[in-house]
Design a protein around this motif. Structure first.
Motif, PDB file in Angstrom:
ATOM      1  N   ARG A   1       0.880  -1.184   0.247  1.00 21.37           N
ATOM      2  CA  ARG A   1      -0.404  -0.226   0.242  1.00 21.37           C
ATOM      3  C   ARG A   1       0.708   1.245   0.163  1.00 21.37           C
ATOM      4  N   THR A   2       2.129   0.959  -0.109  1.00 26.94           N
ATOM      5  CA  THR A   2       3.120   2.266  -0.430  1.00 26.94           C
ATOM      6  C   THR A   2       2.764   2.604  -2.166  1.00 26.94           C
ATOM      7  N   GLN A   3       2.813   4.443  -1.690  1.00 31.16           N
ATOM      8  CA  GLN A   3       2.384   5.250  -3.022  1.00 31.16           C
ATOM      9  C   GLN A   3       4.346   4.857  -3.184  1.00 31.16           C
ATOM     10  N   VAL A   4       4.347   5.081  -4.536  1.00 26.51           N
ATOM     11  CA  VAL A   4       5.102   4.384  -5.745  1.00 26.51           C
ATOM     12  C   VAL A   4       5.605   5.938  -6.345  1.00 26.51           C
ATOM     13  N   LEU A   5       6.079   6.752  -6.732  1.00 27.37           N
ATOM     14  CA  LEU A   5       6.137   8.418  -6.631  1.00 27.37           C
ATOM     15  C   LEU A   5       5.740   9.340  -6.501  1.00 27.37           C
ATOM     16  N   ALA A   6       6.140   8.594  -5.287  1.00 26.42           N
ATOM     17  CA  ALA A   6       5.310   9.947  -4.320  1.00 26.42           C
ATOM     18  C   ALA A   6       6.014  11.230  -3.410  1.00 26.42           C
ATOM     19  N   HIS A   7       7.109  11.265  -4.280  1.00 26.41           N
ATOM     20  CA  HIS A   7       8.087  12.607  -3.874  1.00 26.41           C
ATOM     21  C   HIS A   7       7.922  13.296  -4.950  1.00 26.41           C
ATOM     22  N   ASP A   8       7.217  12.447  -6.234  1.00 31.56           N
ATOM     23  CA  ASP A   8       6.811  13.539  -7.290  1.00 31.56           C
ATOM     24  C   ASP A   8       5.651  12.830  -7.947  1.00 31.56           C
ATOM     25  N   ARG A   9       4.479  13.226  -7.870  1.00 28.81           N
ATOM     26  CA  ARG A   9       2.890  12.539  -8.504  1.00 28.81           C
ATOM     27  C   ARG A   9       3.697  12.607 -10.147  1.00 28.81           C
ATOM     28  N   GLN A  10       4.244  13.650 -10.938  1.00 26.58           N
ATOM     29  CA  GLN A  10       4.249  13.760 -12.047  1.00 26.58           C
ATOM     30  C   GLN A  10       5.492  13.566 -12.891  1.00 26.58           C
ATOM     31  N   ALA A  11       6.285  12.488 -12.206  1.00 23.92           N
ATOM     32  CA  ALA A  11       7.542  12.304 -12.933  1.00 23.92           C
ATOM     33  C   ALA A  11       8.091  11.411 -13.692  1.00 23.92           C
ATOM     34  N   ARG A  12       8.387  11.882 -14.924  1.00 21.03           N
ATOM     35  CA  ARG A  12       8.463  11.465 -16.529  1.00 21.03           C
ATOM     36  C   ARG A  12       9.682  10.115 -15.689  1.00 21.03           C
ATOM     37  N   GLU A  13       9.354   8.466 -15.151  1.00 18.84           N
ATOM     38  CA  GLU A  13       9.629   8.038 -14.920  1.00 18.84           C
ATOM     39  C   GLU A  13       8.784   6.465 -15.644  1.00 18.84           C
ATOM     40  N   LEU A  14       9.752   5.549 -16.032  1.00 16.53           N
ATOM     41  CA  LEU A  14       8.474   4.433 -16.311  1.00 16.53           C
ATOM     42  C   LEU A  14       8.950   3.425 -15.190  1.00 16.53           C
ATOM     43  N   LEU A  15       8.360   2.159 -14.702  1.00 17.39           N
ATOM     44  CA  LEU A  15       7.611   1.657 -13.519  1.00 17.39           C
ATOM     45  C   LEU A  15       7.876  -0.185 -14.348  1.00 17.39           C
ATOM     46  N   CYS A  16       9.270   0.125 -13.620  1.00 13.92           N
ATOM     47  CA  CYS A  16       9.640  -2.340 -14.374  1.00 13.92           C
ATOM     48  C   CYS A  16       9.326  -2.958 -12.920  1.00 13.92           C
ATOM     49  N   VAL A  17       8.427  -3.633 -13.241  1.00 11.08           N
ATOM     50  CA  VAL A  17       7.494  -4.382 -11.696  1.00 11.08           C
ATOM     51  C   VAL A  17       8.680  -5.979 -11.447  1.00 11.08           C
ATOM     52  N   VAL A  18       9.046  -5.960 -10.502  1.00 12.25           N
ATOM     53  CA  VAL A  18      10.448  -6.782 -10.720  1.00 12.25           C
ATOM     54  C   VAL A  18       9.973  -7.581  -9.878  1.00 12.25           C
ATOM     55  N   SER A  19       9.171  -7.710  -8.815  1.00 18.81           N
ATOM     56  CA  SER A  19       7.747  -8.301  -7.341  1.00 18.81           C
ATOM     57  C   SER A  19       6.866  -7.821  -6.942  1.00 18.81           C
ATOM     58  N   GLY A  20       5.861  -8.964  -6.910  1.00 18.34           N
ATOM     59  CA  GLY A  20       4.746  -7.565  -6.133  1.00 18.34           C
ATOM     60  C   GLY A  20       3.883  -7.244  -7.261  1.00 18.34           C
ATOM     61  N   CYS A  21       3.494  -6.692  -7.004  1.00 17.60           N
ATOM     62  CA  CYS A  21       1.778  -6.072  -8.076  1.00 17.60           C
ATOM     63  C   CYS A  21       1.878  -4.973  -7.418  1.00 17.60           C
ATOM     64  N   LEU A  22       2.114  -3.352  -9.027  1.00 18.76           N
ATOM     65  CA  LEU A  22       1.855  -2.366  -8.849  1.00 18.76           C
ATOM     66  C   LEU A  22       0.410  -2.032  -9.015  1.00 18.76           C
ATOM     67  N   GLU A  23      -0.419  -1.296  -8.256  1.00 16.13           N
ATOM     68  CA  GLU A  23      -1.792  -0.766  -8.095  1.00 16.13           C
ATOM     69  C   GLU A  23      -2.216   1.075  -9.359  1.00 16.13           C
TER      70      GLU A  23
END
Length: 252
Positions: free
Chosen positions: A60-82
């Protein structure tokens, strides 16, 4: 519910939690098995890996919490991204759940203002962060790689159109069944009692996916349980009759 129609088979021997595997090793192997970067030349993936960052997130931790509009791609290694958002009235909508091998948000390769989606670790997750600028530099030097970007973007568009079609024409029972089948295709694990989903899902989660109330999901899930199609306990769903669920998904 997921974005893409196919993803490379994640190797069973990838010990993402093992201390023996360095972050650099995980990044290299994650890019090799990623739905976008997997077909790219090894030297190109190595170039990306050198600029990538590995991050671990609690549930339940927010990813990109430091900058919601950061121009980054997120590659899931393990777990599950919502992937989701909250409307003006505070109602949550989940657009997709991405497991190992998936990548998001592809649209941030565009230079305009990012779409207002939030990203949370649905489960404890390991995520590779890649700067869109670095990826665009690679694409600029090797334009033929845009073909894989276009392929994945078209798959995402097909998913979005299918979702809109279901929302406009499908009833809630059928939409729930279709969602469960999509989840089973990516997170199903054969067990003696049936096909168990490897991702924890509450009624609130399913309600957010379908854009309905938890009470509605409770009623519809109860019907499926009563018919012997599902077995559901706290955060755990087992499909006991997959063939019947598939027949129900094809019903008008």
């Amino acid at each position: 519910m997921t974005f893409s129609d196919s993803v490379p088979s994640w190797p069973d021997d990838l010990p993402v939690a093992a201390t023996a595997v360095t972050d650099g090793g995980l990044i290299n192997r994650a890019l090799r098995w990623n739905e976008l970067f997997g077909p790219w030349p090894e030297e190109v993936r190595a170039r990306l890996a050198a600029q990538a960052r590995l991050r671990r997130y609690g549930r339940r931790t927010q990813v990109l919490a430091h900058d919601r509009q950061a121009r980054e791609l997120l590659c899931v290694v393990s777990g599950c991204l919502e992937v989701g958002c909250v409307d003006a009235e505070g109602r949550k909508f989940v657009h997709g759940l991405l497991g190992p091998g998936h990548i998001a948000p592809l649209v941030r390769l565009l230079e305009d203002v990012p779409l207002p989606y939030d990203y949370h670790a649905h489960e404890a997750s390991v995520i590779v962060h890649l700067s869109c600028e670095v990826v665009l530099e690679v694409l600029g030097s090797q334009p033929s790689l845009w073909r894989e970007v276009a392929r994945l973007a078209l798959q995402r568009q097909r998913y979005s159109l299918a979702t809109l079609h279901e929302r406009a024409l499908g009833g809630i029972p059928q939409r729930l069944v279709v969602t469960l089948l999509r989840l089973a295709a990516f997170y199903g694990n054969s067990e003696p009692e049936g096909l168990a989903l490897r991702v924890r899902l509450s009624q609130h989660d399913l309600a957010a996916m379908l854009g309905v109330s938890r009470q509605t999901i409770n009623r519809e899930m109860g019907e499926l349980i009563a018919q012997g199609v599902l077995e559901a306990t706290y955060n755990r769903i087992v499909i006991k009759d997959l063939e019947r669920l598939q027949v129900m998904a094809g019903s008008p």
